[in-house]
Design an enzyme around this catalytic site. Structure first.
Site, PDB file in Angstrom:
ATOM      1  N   ARG A  22      43.203  34.252  36.921  1.00 59.79           N
ATOM      2  CA  ARG A  22      42.109  34.501  36.255  1.00 59.79           C
ATOM      3  C   ARG A  22      42.056  35.613  35.433  1.00 59.79           C
ATOM      4  O   ARG A  22      41.287  35.820  34.488  1.00 59.79           O
ATOM      5  CB  ARG A  22      40.901  35.013  37.386  1.00 59.79           C
ATOM      6  N   GLU A  56      29.655  38.684  40.727  1.00 56.28           N
ATOM      7  CA  GLU A  56      30.935  39.240  40.220  1.00 56.28           C
ATOM      8  C   GLU A  56      30.706  40.081  38.797  1.00 56.28           C
ATOM      9  O   GLU A  56      31.149  41.082  38.343  1.00 56.28           O
ATOM     10  CB  GLU A  56      32.336  38.457  40.353  1.00 56.28           C
TER      11      GLU A  56
HETATM   12  N1  MTE Z   1      27.373  42.074  47.392  1.00 59.70           N
HETATM   13  C1  MTE Z   1      27.334  42.735  48.677  1.00 59.70           C
HETATM   14  N2  MTE Z   1      26.341  43.279  48.808  1.00 59.70           N
HETATM   15  N3  MTE Z   1      28.359  42.403  49.493  1.00 59.70           N
HETATM   16  C2  MTE Z   1      29.836  42.055  48.839  1.00 59.70           C
HETATM   17  O1  MTE Z   1      30.531  41.890  49.705  1.00 59.70           O
HETATM   18  N4  MTE Z   1      30.684  40.571  47.073  1.00 59.70           N
HETATM   19  C3  MTE Z   1      30.744  40.236  45.847  1.00 59.70           C
HETATM   20  C4  MTE Z   1      29.439  39.796  45.292  1.00 59.70           C
HETATM   21  N5  MTE Z   1      28.409  40.533  45.694  1.00 59.70           N
HETATM   22  C5  MTE Z   1      29.597  41.364  47.652  1.00 59.70           C
HETATM   23  C6  MTE Z   1      28.463  41.213  46.861  1.00 59.70           C
HETATM   24  C7  MTE Z   1      31.671  39.148  45.529  1.00 59.70           C
HETATM   25  S1  MTE Z   1      33.428  39.739  45.545  1.00 59.70           S
HETATM   26  C8  MTE Z   1      31.435  37.905  45.329  1.00 59.70           C
HETATM   27  S2  MTE Z   1      32.503  36.692  45.101  1.00 59.70           S
HETATM   28  C9  MTE Z   1      29.990  37.466  45.564  1.00 59.70           C
HETATM   29  O2  MTE Z   1      29.121  38.378  46.058  1.00 59.70           O
HETATM   30  C10 MTE Z   1      29.808  36.275  46.460  1.00 59.70           C
HETATM   31  O3  MTE Z   1      28.855  35.982  47.051  1.00 59.70           O
HETATM   32  P1  MTE Z   1      27.868  34.837  46.029  1.00 59.70           P
HETATM   33  O4  MTE Z   1      28.813  33.696  45.664  1.00 59.70           O
HETATM   34  O5  MTE Z   1      26.944  34.358  46.816  1.00 59.70           O
HETATM   35  O6  MTE Z   1      27.500  35.498  44.711  1.00 59.70           O
HETATM   36  N1  LUZ Z   2      38.513  33.237  44.621  1.00 62.34           N
HETATM   37  C1  LUZ Z   2      39.316  32.075  44.520  1.00 62.34           C
HETATM   38  C2  LUZ Z   2      37.940  33.714  43.551  1.00 62.34           C
HETATM   39  O1  LUZ Z   2      40.266  31.553  45.516  1.00 62.34           O
HETATM   40  N2  LUZ Z   2      39.520  31.575  43.391  1.00 62.34           N
HETATM   41  C3  LUZ Z   2      38.579  31.786  42.378  1.00 62.34           C
HETATM   42  O2  LUZ Z   2      38.792  31.209  41.097  1.00 62.34           O
HETATM   43  C4  LUZ Z   2      38.175  33.135  42.421  1.00 62.34           C
HETATM   44  N3  LUZ Z   2      37.298  33.723  41.460  1.00 62.34           N
HETATM   45  C5  LUZ Z   2      36.603  34.788  41.484  1.00 62.34           C
HETATM   46  C6  LUZ Z   2      36.557  35.232  42.822  1.00 62.34           C
HETATM   47  N4  LUZ Z   2      37.277  34.891  43.908  1.00 62.34           N
HETATM   48 MO1  MOS Z   3      34.793  37.707  45.462  1.00 69.17          MO
HETATM   49  S1  MOS Z   3      36.572  38.462  44.757  1.00 69.17           S
HETATM   50  O1  MOS Z   3      35.428  36.077  45.022  1.00 69.17           O
HETATM   51  O2  MOS Z   3      35.209  37.496  47.245  1.00 69.17           O
END
Ligand code: MTE
Ligand code: LUZ
Ligand code: MOS
Length: 759
Positions: free
Chosen positions: A304, A706
């Site tokens: 990524r 993210e």
């Molecule tokens: N928001 C909160 N409050 N707590 C979390 O742990 N994780 C982040 C983001 N927002 C997180 C968060 C990460 S790393 C990701 S990948 C996404 O939430 C995952 O959830 P989604 O796919 O439902 O957006």
């Molecule tokens: N996790 C993963 C990820 O396994 N593959 C992905 O492409 C990715 N991208 C963003 C966050 N987590």
């Molecule tokens: Mo988020 S780094 O894809 O858990």
């Protein structure tokens, strides 16, 4: 609409791993972990621990019934060290004890005879030794080498990026309970219930159908529990298997900080070539990722980084190479952005470098190189770009020209306080880059009283995915959200889940839920046809708890319709599967169409630096962000604010420090500073990007988890601009930009050695 958990959170009624009522006879695990970062494990002395108060069982690698291995991508990570230790904090022995306090006491009584081996903490040293986790990865577009020859300007440099502690409020943990015939039920604070199930099966030798994993919610994951919840679940599972007793392990904060991996630090080289019009013609980047002692998720994180190495810009000639380097740190892992932010910081540094040398504003170079519709990313996908629209809207609506002018005027009249401003565009691809992971399932039951239960593979970790899942079902059935209950993420109800990650959980699981609801909805409307004297279900709809015919409300309400369907023996349940169409990537040529879509946005970041003390404040982060059509503006705003603050922390104050022996010095909240209420920006402004573009998101509402973190990167460059307004210096691109580093740049004190200060 509020997050459906908000009331129970505020009342302290929400259930996390540590709140699960314990089964009679529960024991508590604790590990003895390696005190050194690299060495030959010659012997372990557990005799004192064996007789320590409350000790039920002591477990070492040789006791495992299954395989001593939890490495998901590369089998290089034993659950318990055997023969060698390769990072400080690596679990060696499990003690299983009658109380949590006694468990910690017993673990302290264990000693190990370890013959020290050379400790490597620097990824460039590992790369020079050829110690790579996987072979290097490369993206090539055009021909950078020959394009540089024709560039009017070429600049080269280096960046250093530090790691970041996840600091989820709830630490890692698991609770395993034996079920009949040798099975296990495992409660885990994990983003990946199936990953935990697989790891548990591997270390116990059980088949997947014998292991149930259940997740109510997490007190945060941020990527830290995508892969790294596995170890603790594995430890509890093994302990349960060997003792036939329920076993729980919820890590103390310092154990968690010491034993788990973090965001990957990177050391990178860049070379950027521009023409006379400030068009970036060629870009070369080489990334050295500090993977830590074992693979974990390092390869996809590395990939990524390459996917996002040109951020929101179109560059016709790119060569980007990435090395995943094995060091003696805890295995680094997923962290919000998943390598993308690291790639973006390097191109932004290259642009800032060029701007400084050419004596133009970096924003001028940024603006002229934004990616447009049809432009090709280095990985072959053609952009459907809102980079320019988001930039223009941010520039105009926040009046960037005036903000910049105000900073210049302020700096002219202020001797010791200086303001700096920077633009930060973001372009983030949505989909797991590993195509097979882009699938999800949802199970929807409509009960005879009209209430609805939804189970999906999505894990709630504060990001509001359960609220969004309930919204999908409520909207499909024309109900209030209170009629829908989202249940735990459980491997018996939903099998073979992808982790909740890549910001894709709402999309993937939402689409699966939509499909399941649509099937049930159609069945119900068929039942309704004769009751409301309609000919075709296309004339019917469901809204506010009633059946509508040609847009007019009928007297047939939802609950009686459901009961009528049940009496007619119509199936009121559905289990649906969704797989993102149209995506794929071919690593043999490093080209493809990996992402369903991209999220775009642009932030303006302003800071004030106190040039006597080196301290700074972030005055504002104002972004124009592409939500698509938000499903829940309260939740999405929370995601943006949280992401920005987490990004600012990484840029400015969060400093993971390992000494040369691989010992974590920033091992508690007293030595690791995270943003608090005083360090958040005075203003965070969020404008939705005005766009009507179709996308592949659920109800056209783009992923939001993210991407906003990367707006925080702008703070680094804003601080750098402020520092340069005070002193004629050229601060290194070296994260984080702590007040100490600011001060040293302000006064050019290159005599001060940061390493010496930190150790
Ligand atoms: N928001 C909160 N409050 N707590 C979390 O742990 N994780 C982040 C983001 N927002 C997180 C968060 C990460 S790393 C990701 S990948 C996404 O939430 C995952 O959830 P989604 O796919 O439902 O957006
Ligand atoms: N996790 C993963 C990820 O396994 N593959 C992905 O492409 C990715 N991208 C963003 C966050 N987590
Ligand atoms: Mo988020 S780094 O894809 O858990």
């Amino acid at each position: 609409m509020k997050n459906i958990d908000s009331k129970s959170h505020v009342r302290g009624e929400s259930v996390y791993l540590d709140d699960i009522p314990l089964v009679e006879g529960t024991l508590f695990a604790c590990v003895f972990d390696s005190p050194v970062a690299h060495g030959k494990l010659k012997s372990v002395d557990t005799t004192e621990a064996q007789t320590s108060e409350g000790v039920f069982r002591v477990i070492t690698a040789k006791d495992l019934i299954g395989e001593n291995q939890i490495g998901g991508i590369v089998p290089d990570e034993p659950l318990l060290a055997d023969g060698e230790v390769h990072f400080q904090g690596m679990p060696i022995v499990i003690v299983v004890v009658t109380s949590e306090t006694l468990a910690h006491k017993a673990a302290k009584k264990i000693t190990a005879d370890i013959e020290p081996l050379e400790v490597v903490t620097d990824p460039r040293v590992a790369a020079a030794d050829g110690d790579l986790i996987v072979p290097p990865k490369k993206f090539v577009l055009g021909d950078a080498a020959s394009a540089f020859a024709n560039c009017a300007h070429v600049f080269e440099g280096k960046t250093e990026q530090n790691g970041q502690e996840h600091l989820y409020i709830e630490t890692q943990g698991a609770y395993a309970v034996p079920t009949e015939n040798g099975g296990l039920k495992v409660y885990s604070s994990t983003q990946g219930p199936t990953a935990v199930q697989r790891a548990v099966c591997r270390v116990t030798g059980l088949a997947m159908h014998q292991v149930e994993v259940d997740v109510q919610r997490l007190g945060g994951g941020f990527g830290g529990k995508e892969d790294q919840a596995n170890a603790w679940a594995g430890i509890c599972a093994v302990a349960t298997q060997l003792t036939k007793r329920p076993v729980k392990y919820a890590l103390h904060r310092m154990e968690d900080m010491r034993m788990t991996g973090k965001r990957h630090p990177y050391s990178s080289d860049y070379k950027i070539g521009l023409d006379r019009d400030l068009k970036i013609v060629a870009y070369e980047a080489t990334f050295y990722q500090n993977a830590g002692a074992s693979c974990d998720l390092s390869p996809p994180v590395l990939e990524r980084t390459l996917f996002h190495c040109t951020n929101s810009y179109y560059i016709p000639n790119v060569t980007a190479t990435a090395y995943s380097c094995r060091t003696n740190l805890p295995p680094n892992t997923a962290f919000r952005g998943f390598g993308g932010p690291q790639g973006m910081f390097v191109i932004e540094s290259a642009i800032a470098h060029a701007a400084e040398k050419l004596n133009v504003a970096a924003s001028e170079i940024q603006r002229r190189n934004l990616i447009d519709d049809g432009d090709e990313f280095p990985y072959g996908q053609k952009a459907e770009s809102d980079a320019i629209t988001s930039w223009t809207q941010a520039e105009e609506k926040y009046d960037f020209a005036t903000l910049q002018k105000e900073a210049v005027e302020f700096n002219a009249s202020s001797r010791y306080f200086k303001k700096g401003v920077a633009m930060m565009p973001v372009c983030f691809g949505i989909s797991f880059t590993k195509t097979p992971m882009n699938q999800a399932r949802s199970l929807v039951h409509v009960y005879t009283d009209g209430s609805v239960a939804v189970s999906t593979g999505a894990v709630e970790m504060g990001q509001g995915v359960n609220t969004k899942m309930a919204q999908v079902a409520a909207r499909m059935f024309g109900l209030e959200i209170d009629s829908v209950k989202v249940h735990t993420t459980n491997t018996l109800r939903i099998a073979n889940t992808s982790p909740t990650a890549a910001s894709a959980a709402a999309d993937l699981n939402g689409k699966a839920t939509q499909l399941a609801c649509e099937t049930i909805r159609k069945r119900l409307l068929e039942v309704a046809l004769p009751l409301v004297e309609a000919a075709n279900i296309d004339d019917l709809s469901l809204a506010d708890g009633f059946v509508y015919r040609s847009g007019e409300r009928t007297s047939l309400a939802w609950a009686p319709l459901v009961m009528e369907a049940h009496l007619k023996r119509v199936n009121l349940s559905e289990h649906s599967h969704y797989a993102t169409p149209g995506i794929g990537f071919d690593w043999s040529i490093a080209k493809g169409h990996p992402f369903a879509y991209h999220v775009y946005g642009t932030a303006v970041v302003g800071v004030t630096v106190d040039c006597l003390r080196g301290r700074y404040e972030v005055d504002y982060v104002k972004c124009c962000h592409d939500f698509g059509t938000s499903m829940n503006t309260a939740v999405d705003l929370g995601q943006i604010e949280g992401g920005i603050v987490q990004g600012l922390g990484w840029m400015t104050m969060e400093e993971v420090v390992y000494d040369d022996d691989g010992k974590l010095r920033s091992n508690a909240l007293s030595t690791y500073k995270v943003p608090d209420i005083y360090s958040i920006p005075a203003e965070i402004a969020v404008l939705p990007l005005e766009t009507t573009r179709e996308n592949m998101a659920i109800f056209n509402s783009k992923a939001v988890g993210e991407p906003p973190l990367m707006y925080g990167i702008g703070a680094y460059f804003a601080i750098r601009n402020a520092v340069k307004a005070y002193s004629d210096c050229s601060p290194a691109f070296d994260l984080p930009f702590t007040p100490e580093k600011v001060l040293m740049n302000l006064y050019n004190s290159d005599l001060v050695d940061m390493k010496a200060i930190n150790s």
